[in-house]
Design an enzyme around this catalytic site. Structure first.
Site, short mmCIF file in Angstrom:
data_model
loop_
_atom_site.label_atom_id
_atom_site.label_comp_id
_atom_site.label_asym_id
_atom_site.label_seq_id
_atom_site.Cartn_x
_atom_site.Cartn_y
_atom_site.Cartn_z
N HIS A 1 51.23 29.45 23.91
CA HIS A 1 52.80 30.07 24.18
C HIS A 1 53.72 29.45 22.76
O HIS A 1 54.51 30.30 22.47
CB HIS A 1 53.64 29.32 25.48
CG HIS A 1 52.92 30.40 26.68
ND1 HIS A 1 53.51 30.00 27.86
CD2 HIS A 1 51.81 31.07 26.84
CE1 HIS A 1 52.96 31.01 28.96
NE2 HIS A 1 51.69 31.49 28.05
N ASP B 1 51.41 5.27 13.55
CA ASP B 1 52.20 3.90 13.41
C ASP B 1 51.24 2.80 13.94
O ASP B 1 50.03 3.18 14.29
CB ASP B 1 53.53 3.83 13.84
CG ASP B 1 53.67 3.46 15.30
OD1 ASP B 1 52.74 3.59 16.05
OD2 ASP B 1 54.87 3.54 15.57
N HIS C 1 55.69 35.74 23.03
CA HIS C 1 55.75 34.38 22.41
C HIS C 1 56.10 34.33 21.07
O HIS C 1 56.85 33.57 20.34
CB HIS C 1 54.48 33.48 22.85
CG HIS C 1 54.12 33.40 24.28
ND1 HIS C 1 55.00 32.93 25.28
CD2 HIS C 1 53.39 34.07 24.82
CE1 HIS C 1 54.50 33.01 26.40
NE2 HIS C 1 53.43 33.67 26.39
N THR D 1 54.65 5.55 22.09
CA THR D 1 55.05 6.80 23.10
C THR D 1 54.76 8.31 22.76
O THR D 1 54.62 9.00 23.54
CB THR D 1 56.10 6.49 23.48
OG1 THR D 1 57.09 6.88 21.99
CG2 THR D 1 56.45 5.36 24.00
N CYS E 1 51.68 7.42 18.00
CA CYS E 1 52.56 6.02 18.09
C CYS E 1 52.52 5.69 19.37
O CYS E 1 51.60 5.85 20.01
CB CYS E 1 54.01 6.36 17.42
SG CYS E 1 55.27 7.60 18.38
C1 RB5 Z 1 56.73 0.80 17.91
O1 RB5 Z 1 56.87 -0.52 18.49
C2 RB5 Z 1 57.09 1.99 18.67
O2 RB5 Z 1 58.46 2.15 18.86
C3 RB5 Z 1 56.57 3.40 18.22
O3 RB5 Z 1 55.19 3.27 18.27
C4 RB5 Z 1 57.05 4.60 19.10
O4 RB5 Z 1 56.39 4.57 20.52
C5 RB5 Z 1 58.35 5.36 18.93
O5 RB5 Z 1 58.60 6.03 19.26
#
Ligand code: RB5
Length: 147
Positions: free
Chosen positions: A98, A8, A133, A67, A65
């Site tokens: 695994h 994203d 596994h 996180t 993304c």
């Molecule tokens: C976008 O602001 C953020 O929420 C997205 O990149 C991600 O971290 C969501 O899990």
């Protein structure tokens, strides 16, 4: 390998870095974007990668993304996808050995490009161990089929 990537807006810069790495390593890369810095919804960008990996068009996928969490949650809703959220090299190795993960997710706001490159390189170089596994993965597929 034939590898699909997407992100994203929160993962745009790291995605491009990883795309370059994959090409350096000799892989065939399909980049599903996004191509602008505009705010987008990560499930929309997880979709082509997950469908392509689940359908056999791609051998592996990488989702990024802010996180990595949203991408990994979305990816694991697709039948046949085993997506691991990975921010260290040990987990990168173990999730292939695994869990036979077919996609990894990372967060651009969590780790730097150097570590992300090591993670991707390690994951792609590791091999599923099979054996006990295999049975565990089969049990995950049974959960998936029962829902
Ligand atoms: C976008 O602001 C953020 O929420 C997205 O990149 C991600 O971290 C969501 O899990």
């Amino acid at each position: 390998m034939n590898i699909a990537i997407s992100s994203d807006h929160g993962g745009n810069t790291l995605r491009k870095e990883i795309g370059s790495l994959l090409e350096e390593l000799g892989h065939q890369v399909t980049d599903f974007g996004p191509q602008t810095k505009d705010s987008v919804d990560y499930p929309d960008y997880a979709k082509p990668v997950c469908e392509g990996v689940a359908g056999g068009e791609f051998e592996a996928g990488i989702l990024i993304c802010g996180t990595g969490i949203g991408m990994s949650i979305a990816a694991n809703k697709y039948k046949g996808i085993r997506c691991a959220l990975v921010h260290d090299v040990f987990s990168a190795k173990m999730t292939k050995c695994h869990n036979n993960s077919n996609i990894i997710a990372m967060g651009e706001r969590v780790i730097g490009a150097g570590l992300a490159r090591e993670i991707v390189t390690t994951w792609l170089a590791s091999e599923f161990e099979g054996g006990r596994h295999e049975n565990r993965i089969k049990k995950i597929a049974e959960i998936e089929a029962s829902n």
